[in-house]
Enzyme design. Sequence first.
Site, mmCIF file in Angstrom:
data_model
loop_
_atom_site.group_PDB
_atom_site.id
_atom_site.type_symbol
_atom_site.label_atom_id
_atom_site.label_comp_id
_atom_site.label_asym_id
_atom_site.label_seq_id
_atom_site.Cartn_x
_atom_site.Cartn_y
_atom_site.Cartn_z
ATOM 1 N N ASP A 63 2.063 1.176 -1.388
ATOM 2 C CA ASP A 63 1.442 2.007 -0.371
ATOM 3 C C ASP A 63 -0.007 2.335 -0.734
ATOM 4 O O ASP A 63 -0.367 2.435 -1.911
ATOM 5 C CB ASP A 63 2.249 3.308 -0.248
ATOM 6 C CG ASP A 63 1.739 4.229 0.835
ATOM 7 O OD1 ASP A 63 1.779 3.827 2.007
ATOM 8 O OD2 ASP A 63 1.289 5.341 0.511
ATOM 9 N N GLU A 68 -0.157 -2.663 1.243
ATOM 10 C CA GLU A 68 -0.515 -1.981 2.487
ATOM 11 C C GLU A 68 -1.983 -1.591 2.347
ATOM 12 O O GLU A 68 -2.324 -0.592 1.722
ATOM 13 C CB GLU A 68 0.378 -0.750 2.697
ATOM 14 C CG GLU A 68 0.193 -0.079 4.047
ATOM 15 C CD GLU A 68 -0.725 1.130 3.985
ATOM 16 O OE1 GLU A 68 -1.420 1.384 4.995
ATOM 17 O OE2 GLU A 68 -0.774 1.820 2.957
#
Length: 620
Positions: free
Chosen positions: A311, A354
């Site tokens: 993330d 991401e």
Amino acid sequence: MGRYIKLAFTESHANLYLLGKNYLAHQFLGAHLNKDDDGNIISTTFTVYAPNAKEVRLIADFNNYEGWKHVLTKIHPQGFWSITIPKDLEWATYKYEIHLKNGKISHKSDPFGYFSEVRPSNASKVYDIDGYHWKDHDWFKNKKKVYDQPMLIYEVHLGSWQRNNGQFRPYNEVVKDLIDHVKYNGFTHIELMPVYEHPLDDSWGYQGTGFFAATSRFGSPKDLMYLIDQCHQHGIGIIMDWVLGHINKDDFGLFNFDGTYLYEYEDTFKRENITWGTANLDFNKGITKSFMMSALTFWMDYFHVDGFRIDAVSHLFYYLGDESNGINEEAIAFLKEISAHVFSKDETFILSAEDSTAFPLVTKPTFLGGIGFNYKWNMGFMNDVLSYFKLDPIYRKHNHDKLTFGLVYAFNEQFILPFSHDEVVHLKGSLVSKMPGSYEQKFAHYRNLMTFYMTHPGKKLLFMGQEFAQIAEWDFKKELDWNLLKFPIHDAFNRYFRDLAHVYKHHDALYQKDHDPSGFKWLIVDHKDTSVFAYARYSDNEVLVMVHNLTPNYYQSYEVGVPFEGTYEEILNSNKDIYNGTNLYNGLPLKTYKEPRNGQPYHLKVQLSGLTSIIFKYKK
């Protein structure tokens, strides 16, 4: 992937931890059950790293939370503390009572704890991580690299996928329904939003406190092992969502662990992540690297995960995610170490970023100067495509490039096309609710969107509920609106999605050359006034042609240039009545005409209904 082995503490283990080279720190730090040759538990050892502590005590349910009864011994001058209690303390609840040099006392859960109390309680629990008997040997024996394979990922938040009378369903209870649904809808992988321990449901798992502990919300760690094992036995891969760069600031967690910023940046500017209220980790510190690399290794070894989605990678490329703050060299160097490590353990592993930046070479191998991920989320595709499909069709001709621009850079990296949870919360609406027009037109547009998405180069990720066109945006406090499947229009869309996924998985032209520009060719790219697009996808064995009409206008005979002479058989049409369309389609194979069109030597005359997407298969 073997049996857990308790490592006795040695000088070498400590030195490697401090240097950032101990990838198995969880085997000597934390709480460990010591066993005799017959497997009987004879004692429990607690070991913690707190170099700036004056004293460390153990407070637990077995000593009435009176730390003076169990004072840890400093076993290494650099700050490792330990105690062995001659009892089987499995399931005992405990924390470390850390006496600071300034006279203050803090109570910390175990950074290497394997299990935790159910929130809002937050103490660690002694747990025997050993003993689960895996049955997924065939999965690992037959698993392939995904580059030339289909990959359709189902992103799942376990707390709100399904519930039982409003309550969370345990790992081992939800697994059968989850597997049945995933297989029925054609997904190849499940991406679990964070399932390591976190204190607040509202964070969806992205503000973790227990990086070695499967969250107790849904059962025990072995219950999660069972879920993953069952998925593997049914041919489903598991990708784990992971926050690498920052940690929660709750006072019982890793943050400010021994009264100092032990794992975080000392510098306030670099440490304080104002956006999320978290603290950024300092990967220039050996202990931080050892901690996180051990956590990733732990989940690979003991939970058999097939990949990590990292993330907020922009915050690892640039300080605070802002290019103007400069490149975060220490975090980038650590990402390269992670890449080398995970692929040395499993060459089929999925390591996806991401990342919303244009940082170069994200998915290039480290030996070619890259960062070492093998996949990156294509945020530009997601933003452009959704902004296009939100428009009323009369305005689409002025935004034609939003669907074509993605192919300019589609092969610069190895991309996953994400329609993730971030696109269906915070008043953004669900995917189908973003579509313009009447209720029925929204579904026609949505079938267009899903066809364009599924046939575009790149692997796919779809958030749960979008496969049956959930209308409401995602609410993590309740389960998906499964009752919608009782309504014909939703059931028809779900049938279309399943058929589309079937076409995707069974036609290698749609995935074999996802990362090779020779696998794609525009056939109609500049028909702005009609908002019609066409392109071909190629594999070594077949050619497919996709045609999209993204306005309500009907064309009885739309001329589409094609590269080869022969016949083109319609294998999927989004306008069929079984999908809630008007049932105008091309029933018979279409033969080519020899006159060139759109720069191609031949052309087809296609019956093209409004808001319709078609897939043709070429036959010589």
